[in-house]
Motif scaffolding. Structure first.
Motif, PDB file in Angstrom:
ATOM      1  N   THR A 159     -11.459  -4.453   7.174  1.00  0.00           N
ATOM      2  CA  THR A 159     -12.626  -3.614   7.458  1.00  0.00           C
ATOM      3  C   THR A 159     -12.271  -2.474   8.408  1.00  0.00           C
ATOM      4  N   ALA A 160     -13.098  -1.432   8.360  1.00  0.00           N
ATOM      5  CA  ALA A 160     -12.910  -0.286   9.243  1.00  0.00           C
ATOM      6  C   ALA A 160     -13.126  -0.699  10.699  1.00  0.00           C
ATOM      7  N   ASP A 161     -14.056  -1.609  10.941  1.00  0.00           N
ATOM      8  CA  ASP A 161     -14.268  -2.095  12.302  1.00  0.00           C
ATOM      9  C   ASP A 161     -13.012  -2.767  12.845  1.00  0.00           C
ATOM     10  N   ALA A 202      -9.977  -2.165  11.838  1.00  0.00           N
ATOM     11  CA  ALA A 202      -8.982  -1.108  12.016  1.00  0.00           C
ATOM     12  C   ALA A 202      -9.204  -0.380  13.340  1.00  0.00           C
ATOM     13  N   LEU A 203     -10.462  -0.157  13.690  1.00  0.00           N
ATOM     14  CA  LEU A 203     -10.784   0.493  14.959  1.00  0.00           C
ATOM     15  C   LEU A 203     -10.329  -0.368  16.136  1.00  0.00           C
ATOM     16  N   ILE A 204     -10.601  -1.648  16.064  1.00  0.00           N
ATOM     17  CA  ILE A 204     -10.184  -2.566  17.131  1.00  0.00           C
ATOM     18  C   ILE A 204      -8.660  -2.580  17.256  1.00  0.00           C
ATOM     19  N   ALA A 205      -7.970  -2.655  16.129  1.00  0.00           N
ATOM     20  CA  ALA A 205      -6.498  -2.664  16.144  1.00  0.00           C
ATOM     21  C   ALA A 205      -5.959  -1.357  16.731  1.00  0.00           C
ATOM     22  N   SER A 206      -6.558  -0.240  16.387  1.00  0.00           N
ATOM     23  CA  SER A 206      -6.111   1.049  16.894  1.00  0.00           C
ATOM     24  C   SER A 206      -6.294   1.135  18.404  1.00  0.00           C
ATOM     25  N   LEU A 207      -7.458   0.716  18.877  1.00  0.00           N
ATOM     26  CA  LEU A 207      -7.712   0.760  20.319  1.00  0.00           C
ATOM     27  C   LEU A 207      -6.807  -0.208  21.069  1.00  0.00           C
ATOM     28  N   THR A 208      -6.550  -1.366  20.477  1.00  0.00           N
ATOM     29  CA  THR A 208      -5.701  -2.370  21.121  1.00  0.00           C
ATOM     30  C   THR A 208      -4.242  -1.944  21.147  1.00  0.00           C
ATOM     31  N   ASN A 209      -3.728  -1.476  20.024  1.00  0.00           N
ATOM     32  CA  ASN A 209      -2.298  -1.181  19.908  1.00  0.00           C
ATOM     33  C   ASN A 209      -1.913   0.236  20.321  1.00  0.00           C
ATOM     34  N   MET A 232      -5.122   3.727  11.383  1.00  0.00           N
ATOM     35  CA  MET A 232      -6.210   2.908  10.852  1.00  0.00           C
ATOM     36  C   MET A 232      -6.220   2.946   9.319  1.00  0.00           C
ATOM     37  N   ALA A 233      -6.005   4.132   8.755  1.00  0.00           N
ATOM     38  CA  ALA A 233      -5.973   4.274   7.299  1.00  0.00           C
ATOM     39  C   ALA A 233      -4.800   3.496   6.708  1.00  0.00           C
ATOM     40  N   GLU A 234      -3.668   3.535   7.406  1.00  0.00           N
ATOM     41  CA  GLU A 234      -2.492   2.778   6.950  1.00  0.00           C
ATOM     42  C   GLU A 234      -2.778   1.278   6.940  1.00  0.00           C
ATOM     43  N   LEU A 235      -3.472   0.793   7.965  1.00  0.00           N
ATOM     44  CA  LEU A 235      -3.806  -0.639   8.026  1.00  0.00           C
ATOM     45  C   LEU A 235      -4.705  -1.073   6.879  1.00  0.00           C
ATOM     46  N   ILE A 285     -12.227   6.058   6.376  1.00  0.00           N
ATOM     47  CA  ILE A 285     -12.422   5.328   7.636  1.00  0.00           C
ATOM     48  C   ILE A 285     -13.568   5.960   8.422  1.00  0.00           C
ATOM     49  N   VAL A 286     -13.534   7.285   8.544  1.00  0.00           N
ATOM     50  CA  VAL A 286     -14.563   7.999   9.297  1.00  0.00           C
ATOM     51  C   VAL A 286     -15.941   7.723   8.713  1.00  0.00           C
ATOM     52  N   SER A 287     -16.060   7.769   7.383  1.00  0.00           N
ATOM     53  CA  SER A 287     -17.373   7.529   6.767  1.00  0.00           C
ATOM     54  C   SER A 287     -17.845   6.091   6.986  1.00  0.00           C
ATOM     55  N   LYS A 288     -16.919   5.135   6.982  1.00  0.00           N
ATOM     56  CA  LYS A 288     -17.297   3.730   7.193  1.00  0.00           C
ATOM     57  C   LYS A 288     -17.677   3.446   8.648  1.00  0.00           C
ATOM     58  N   LEU A 289     -17.190   4.285   9.553  1.00  0.00           N
ATOM     59  CA  LEU A 289     -17.482   4.086  10.976  1.00  0.00           C
ATOM     60  C   LEU A 289     -18.518   5.090  11.484  1.00  0.00           C
ATOM     61  N   LYS A 290     -19.307   5.639  10.579  1.00  0.00           N
ATOM     62  CA  LYS A 290     -20.336   6.624  10.951  1.00  0.00           C
ATOM     63  C   LYS A 290     -21.221   6.033  12.056  1.00  0.00           C
ATOM     64  N   GLY A 291     -21.406   6.812  13.084  1.00  0.00           N
ATOM     65  CA  GLY A 291     -22.216   6.373  14.216  1.00  0.00           C
ATOM     66  C   GLY A 291     -21.439   5.607  15.276  1.00  0.00           C
ATOM     67  N   LYS A 292     -20.176   5.306  14.978  1.00  0.00           N
ATOM     68  CA  LYS A 292     -19.324   4.585  15.941  1.00  0.00           C
ATOM     69  C   LYS A 292     -18.212   5.470  16.493  1.00  0.00           C
ATOM     70  N   LEU A 293     -17.956   6.577  15.810  1.00  0.00           N
ATOM     71  CA  LEU A 293     -16.925   7.515  16.253  1.00  0.00           C
ATOM     72  C   LEU A 293     -17.580   8.840  16.602  1.00  0.00           C
TER      73      LEU A 293
END
Length: 176
Positions: free
Chosen positions: A132-134, A136-143, A152-155, A163-171
């Motif tokens: 999920t995009a969520d 991917a966001l957690i992994a990006s922030l963590t790593n 995130m897209a690679e993951l 990714i951006v469209s799936k995380l609308k309102g979170k980024l």
């Protein structure tokens, strides 16, 4: 401040930004303490490294046992009277934790901590795929400590735009 380390092969202490050379008995005790401390730190690093070879980790564990046994033979327990020579080192508590009180034992009776015989740190394994995009966001922030859309897209085997469209309102874009 007050950390003990080697400078040109000799034990020194940082005292308010100044390297102070150690002499006499204190130098000998701190020298043996530093051998234990440095080997312990190397073992921590090796156990944390997913690429470390088991034989290298075990070699460090064997060296830690040797350094510890040598220290105890010369100076007594890490938590004993020799500790006054290095108690102000910021790592002293970590090193002294290599000894633990024997349950039900008499006062001052200690045993070696588990790290002397078994792995005590699980190697860090970086995430290589998420669903999920969520995630991917957690992994990006963590790593990476940031929102890295390419990572995130690679993951997710996806595109950054997805990714951006799936995380609308979170980024949110960083205003410049």
């Amino acid at each position: 401040d007050y950390e003990y380390y080697y400078k040109d092969g000799k034990p020194v202490q940082n005292q308010n930004g100044q390297e102070v050379a150690l002499t006499g008995k204190k130098a000998k005790v701190v020298d043996d303490y530093l051998k234990v401390k440095n080997t312990l730190n190397a073992l921590f690093a090796a156990e944390s490294d997913p690429k470390a070879k088991a034989k290298d980790v075990e070699g460090l564990r064997k060296k830690l046992n040797k350094d510890y046994d040598s220290f105890v033979a010369k100076h007594g327990l890490l938590t004993g009277t020799a500790a006054k020579n290095y108690a102000d080192d910021p790592s002293a508590g970590m090193v002294q934790a290599l000894e633990r009180q024997v349950k039900g034992g008499k006062k001052g009776e200690v045993e070696k901590a588990d790290i002397f015989t078994t792995r005590s740190i699980k190697a860090v394994q970086e995430v290589s795929h998420v669903e999920t995009a969520d995630d991917a966001l957690i992994a990006s922030l963590t790593n990476h400590g940031t929102v890295d859309l390419d990572y995130m897209a690679e993951l997710m085997n996806s595109k950054p735009e997805t990714i951006v469209s799936k995380l609308k309102g979170k980024l949110f874009k960083n205003p410049t």
